[in-house]
Design an enzyme around this catalytic site. Sequence first.
Site, mmCIF file in Angstrom:
data_model
loop_
_atom_site.group_PDB
_atom_site.id
_atom_site.type_symbol
_atom_site.label_atom_id
_atom_site.label_comp_id
_atom_site.label_asym_id
_atom_site.label_seq_id
_atom_site.Cartn_x
_atom_site.Cartn_y
_atom_site.Cartn_z
ATOM 1 N N SER A 148 0.837 -1.213 0.000
ATOM 2 C CA SER A 148 0.000 0.000 0.000
ATOM 3 C C SER A 148 0.867 1.256 0.000
ATOM 4 C CB SER A 148 -0.959 -0.001 1.186
ATOM 5 O OG SER A 148 -0.268 0.151 2.412
ATOM 6 N N ASN A 149 2.007 1.205 0.678
ATOM 7 C CA ASN A 149 2.916 2.354 0.627
ATOM 8 C C ASN A 149 3.531 2.519 -0.758
ATOM 9 O OD1 ASN A 149 3.637 3.923 3.289
ATOM 10 N ND2 ASN A 149 3.187 1.829 3.892
ATOM 11 N N LEU B 62 17.279 -7.819 5.358
ATOM 12 C CA LEU B 62 18.428 -6.949 5.589
ATOM 13 C C LEU B 62 19.075 -6.665 4.222
ATOM 14 C CD1 LEU B 62 19.462 -6.030 8.315
ATOM 15 C CD2 LEU B 62 21.029 -7.964 8.338
ATOM 16 N N HIS C 90 9.696 2.794 9.081
ATOM 17 C CA HIS C 90 9.399 1.818 10.133
ATOM 18 C C HIS C 90 8.170 2.304 10.892
ATOM 19 C CE1 HIS C 90 10.178 -1.383 12.986
ATOM 20 N NE2 HIS C 90 9.975 -0.513 13.961
ATOM 21 N N GLU D 164 2.070 7.262 7.381
ATOM 22 C CA GLU D 164 2.971 6.803 6.303
ATOM 23 C C GLU D 164 2.543 7.388 4.957
ATOM 24 O OE1 GLU D 164 2.386 2.601 6.736
ATOM 25 O OE2 GLU D 164 3.985 2.420 8.190
HETATM 26 C C1 GRF Z 1 4.337 -0.464 6.707
HETATM 27 O O1 GRF Z 1 3.678 -0.369 7.960
HETATM 28 C C2 GRF Z 1 5.760 0.034 6.850
HETATM 29 O O2 GRF Z 1 5.927 0.997 7.869
HETATM 30 C C3 GRF Z 1 6.515 -1.213 7.215
HETATM 31 O O3 GRF Z 1 5.887 -2.263 6.496
HETATM 32 C C4 GRF Z 1 4.518 -1.909 6.275
HETATM 33 C C5 GRF Z 1 4.256 -2.094 4.810
HETATM 34 O O4 GRF Z 1 2.892 -2.013 4.561
HETATM 35 N N1 GRF Z 1 7.914 -1.107 6.892
HETATM 36 P P1 GRF Z 1 2.437 -2.009 2.999
HETATM 37 O O5 GRF Z 1 2.975 -3.289 2.391
HETATM 38 O O6 GRF Z 1 3.050 -0.787 2.377
HETATM 39 O O7 GRF Z 1 0.939 -1.963 3.047
#
Ligand code: GRF
Length: 190
Positions: free
Chosen positions: A13-14, A87, A104, A174
Amino acid sequence: MKNIVLFASGSGSNAENISLFFKNHPDVNVSCILSNRSNAGVLERANRLSINTFVFDREMFSQTNQVLDFLLKESPDLIVLAGFLWLVPQKIVEAFPNKIINIHPALLPQYGGKGMYGDRVHQAVIENKEKESGITIHYVNEKYDDGDIIFQGRCPVVESDTPDSLAEKVHQLEYKHYPEVIARILERQG
Ligand code: GRF
């Protein structure tokens, strides 16, 4: 034209939010979405967005230079981890100094490190009765969640919060801040 690539292991989703943010941007292009899981939801989102994808395994990422060579050829101005759970090998970190960032879902340095992702993070925050949580956007080094912090956004944690309700508040942070921080970093690169 600045070029960014996104790494994601899960839903994405991000990655989708960032891609849509830059979709009609005159100076920034998302050229590829990479994933370490061939069934990751992010790949369907990439296909819907007509963005190239690159799926790799541990051998391609760590044992051989296949992902490194792809990145050197792609030569991104920024490598953006958006829910990527592995990593990053030292050889990739060294090839792209101050050009790899991660987000994060907590206020580092608390609630970070190996195995701290998704609901585990929000569960720990709630169990410790924290009054706030949030996001941390940071540069990536060879350790988990350890590089210099670029940005933090905060949200309250209330008595009635569950991992799901807290995750939703964090996701909203985010979606609001990650694209804006990426744009500011690219502008600063000149
Ligand atoms: C997000 O909460 C981000 O902060 C973390 O992993 C999650 C990814 O969510 N690193 P998505 O796959 O972007 O929905």
